[in-house]
Design a protein around this motif. Structure first.
Motif, short mmCIF file in Angstrom:
data_model
loop_
_atom_site.label_atom_id
_atom_site.label_comp_id
_atom_site.label_asym_id
_atom_site.label_seq_id
_atom_site.Cartn_x
_atom_site.Cartn_y
_atom_site.Cartn_z
N GLU A 424 38.86 -5.21 -60.20
CA GLU A 424 40.09 -5.95 -60.51
C GLU A 424 40.36 -5.94 -62.02
O GLU A 424 41.49 -5.72 -62.47
N HIS A 425 39.31 -6.19 -62.78
CA HIS A 425 39.47 -6.18 -64.24
C HIS A 425 39.82 -4.78 -64.73
O HIS A 425 40.69 -4.61 -65.59
N PHE A 426 39.15 -3.78 -64.18
CA PHE A 426 39.47 -2.39 -64.53
C PHE A 426 40.94 -2.08 -64.28
O PHE A 426 41.63 -1.48 -65.12
N SER A 427 41.46 -2.53 -63.14
CA SER A 427 42.86 -2.25 -62.80
C SER A 427 43.82 -2.92 -63.78
O SER A 427 44.85 -2.33 -64.15
N LYS A 428 43.50 -4.15 -64.20
CA LYS A 428 44.35 -4.84 -65.17
C LYS A 428 44.42 -4.07 -66.49
O LYS A 428 45.50 -3.88 -67.07
N ILE A 429 43.27 -3.63 -66.98
CA ILE A 429 43.23 -2.89 -68.25
C ILE A 429 43.94 -1.55 -68.10
O ILE A 429 44.70 -1.13 -68.98
N PHE A 430 43.72 -0.89 -66.95
CA PHE A 430 44.34 0.42 -66.70
C PHE A 430 45.86 0.31 -66.71
O PHE A 430 46.55 1.12 -67.35
N LYS A 431 46.38 -0.70 -66.00
CA LYS A 431 47.84 -0.86 -65.94
C LYS A 431 48.42 -1.21 -67.29
O LYS A 431 49.52 -0.73 -67.65
N LYS A 432 47.71 -2.01 -68.06
CA LYS A 432 48.21 -2.35 -69.40
C LYS A 432 48.23 -1.11 -70.29
O LYS A 432 49.14 -0.92 -71.10
N TYR A 433 47.24 -0.24 -70.12
CA TYR A 433 47.12 0.95 -70.97
C TYR A 433 48.14 2.03 -70.58
O TYR A 433 48.83 2.59 -71.44
N PHE A 434 48.26 2.32 -69.28
CA PHE A 434 49.10 3.43 -68.83
C PHE A 434 50.47 2.98 -68.32
O PHE A 434 51.37 3.80 -68.15
N GLY A 435 50.62 1.68 -68.00
CA GLY A 435 51.90 1.20 -67.49
C GLY A 435 52.02 1.29 -65.99
O GLY A 435 53.02 0.84 -65.41
N ILE A 436 51.04 1.91 -65.33
CA ILE A 436 51.00 2.00 -63.87
C ILE A 436 49.59 1.71 -63.40
O ILE A 436 48.63 1.85 -64.15
N SER A 437 49.46 1.38 -62.11
CA SER A 437 48.14 1.06 -61.57
C SER A 437 47.37 2.35 -61.24
O SER A 437 47.98 3.43 -61.15
N PRO A 438 46.04 2.26 -61.04
CA PRO A 438 45.29 3.45 -60.63
C PRO A 438 45.82 4.09 -59.36
O PRO A 438 45.89 5.33 -59.26
N SER A 439 46.19 3.26 -58.35
CA SER A 439 46.69 3.84 -57.09
C SER A 439 48.03 4.54 -57.28
O SER A 439 48.30 5.58 -56.65
N GLU A 440 48.87 3.99 -58.17
CA GLU A 440 50.17 4.64 -58.45
C GLU A 440 49.96 5.97 -59.16
O GLU A 440 50.66 6.94 -58.88
N MET A 441 48.99 6.03 -60.06
CA MET A 441 48.71 7.31 -60.72
C MET A 441 48.16 8.32 -59.73
O MET A 441 48.50 9.52 -59.79
N LYS A 442 47.34 7.87 -58.79
CA LYS A 442 46.77 8.77 -57.79
C LYS A 442 47.86 9.40 -56.94
O LYS A 442 47.82 10.61 -56.62
N LYS A 443 48.90 8.60 -56.60
CA LYS A 443 50.00 9.12 -55.80
C LYS A 443 50.84 10.12 -56.58
O LYS A 443 51.41 11.05 -56.04
#
Length: 443
Positions: A424-443
């Motif tokens: 959960e924490h990883f996802s928050k940092i990821f979205k703040k950094y890239f502007g999208i969530s990990p699952s959205e980037m995967k798609k």
């Protein structure tokens, strides 16, 4: 509007405190929550946190350790500590590290809001206009140096080549309230810098004395409760502080003493700027055992302060940060640049090899380079143009992006591989950094 970070390993407590503050009517912009110290550190490094409310016992990283790390990054962050135990040792350490309050669970809502309100109100206090400040000082403070005889004795003590230990000398010290029993000692020296403060027009010696007296009051306000110290005028621009520890005190602490001293130095500098609008340079000595080394400590703080000539945008200097054995009496700019570049290069090499390590801290990186966290942070930003922890996050995010796009690893597996405590924490940092969530980037 203020940002508050609540840290507790019990999610229900985090949510309850956040809800209470969000509907309190206080001047709060955002309330963040974290469930361990490492998550909290990421918020402190990437968000503008004004107030930290932390539990004291949280598994891998205690609230005390979190405070220590937080003050390294942002010495102005205010802290309220909460605990299930009314333990004197924890309370003492928390206050020593600058906690504004120490509250015992179960928390009373009114008590918490009262504590938060007081902290935020004090943060609103503006720096006075210089003419108003001098006028107030003239009205409320006397011109005389406080305890001049004691100051003279202490100045003789730190300046002489050897320490007098005759019965007569010790009796004179005792009569003037000086008890240097140690056996561990350190020194801090604060030098007011009127030119850097845009106060070079102050030439009235009485006004300078008033500012020095005000600085001394700030020193005593910050140190009197928890530090065994003697503060005194050591010139018309300097205040010196001798700090001592008994044998039991020195060994009985979970927080490194040098990090504590560095935080004290940064807090002193910050508060002198905040309340006096006055720039200063702070020198910090090493810790030495034995009363006979006090003159050497004085020599160290003087040497540390000299480095402000090379780093005019830096204000707190620890003697141990500089490789004196490699430096001549008058080091060239090339000598200094070579030493600084080496520190940053070694730090980058260590980070590149260890950025995915769970629980990686600035303290650890600094220790591997044998410099203080404060100086490493300053040099890293100066040499690379990027904050040290932003560099760590950059490496983690780029590696996680590669793993998302090039592998079939799940989110929790990627989180584990790049050093985060929870998906959960990883996802928050990821979205703040890239502007999208990990699952959205995967798609």
């Amino acid at each position: 509007m203020y940002n508050i970070l609540i840290v507790d390993d019990e999610p229900l407590i985090c949510r309850g405190l956040a809800s209470l503050l969000e509907v309190s009517g206080l001047n709060i912009q955002h309330v963040y929550t974290a469930h361990n110290g490492y998550e909290a550190l990421d918020y402190l490094k990437i968000e503008n946190i004004d107030l930290l409310i932390t539990d004291i016992q949280m598994g891998a990283m205690s609230g005390i350790e979190l405070m220590q790390q937080a003050k390294i990054f942002k010495p102005w962050v205010q802290v309220i500590v909460i605990s299930a135990h009314e333990t004197f040792q924890y309370a003492q350490l928390a206050i020593r590290l600058g906690a504004r309050d120490y509250l015992i669970k179960p928390l009373n809502s009114d008590q918490l809001l009262h504590s938060v309100r007081n902290v935020l109100l004090n943060m609103d206090r503006p720096v006075q206009d210089h003419s108003e400040l001098i006028s107030d000082l003239r009205e409320h403070f006397h011109m005389e140096q406080p305890q001049p005889t004691r100051a003279n004795i202490l100045n003789q003590l730190v300046q002489q080549g050897r320490i007098e230990t005759t019965a007569e000398a010790l009796l004179l010290e005792q009569q003037n309230g000086i008890e240097l029993k140690g056996p561990y000692y350190a020194m801090i020296k604060i030098r007011m810098d009127l030119d850097a403060s845009n106060k070079s027009a102050i030439r009235d010696e009485k006004d300078v004395q008033l500012l020095q007296y005000a600085m001394l009051n700030i020193v005593n306000e910050l140190l009197d409760k928890e530090w065994k110290h003697y503060s005194f005028y050591s010139s018309d621009r300097d205040i010196s502080i001798i700090i001592q520890w008994e044998e039991a005190e020195y060994g009985d602490s979970s927080v490194d003493k040098m990090n504590q001293l560095e935080m004290v130095g940064r807090s002193l500098h910050f508060n002198i700027v905040k309340f006096l609008g006055l720039q200063s340079v702070v020198g910090i000595s090493q810790i030495l055992k034995g009363r006979e080394f006090i003159p050497e400590l004085n020599n160290q703080v003087d040497k540390a302060i000299v480095w402000n000539r090379e780093h005019t945008d830096h204000h707190v200097f620890y003697f141990g940060d500089f490789k004196w054995e490699l430096i001549t009496e008058d080091p060239s700019e090339e000598d200094i640049a070579t030493q600084n570049n080496l520190i940053v290069e070694q730090a980058q090499q260590f980070i590149n090899a260890n950025y995915a390590q769970k629980g990686l801290t600035l303290n650890e990186i600094a220790q591997k380079n044998h410099v203080s966290p404060n100086y490493l942070s300053y040099l890293f930003k100066k040499n690379t143009g990027i904050n040290l922890w932003e560099y760590v996050i950059k490496l983690r995010m780029e590696e996680s992006k590669r793993l998302i796009l090039k592998s079939d690893l799940r989110r929790y597996e990627i989180s584990e591989k790049v050093g985060y405590e929870s998906p959960e924490h990883f996802s928050k940092i990821f979205k703040k950094y890239f502007g999208i969530s990990p699952s959205e980037m995967k798609k």
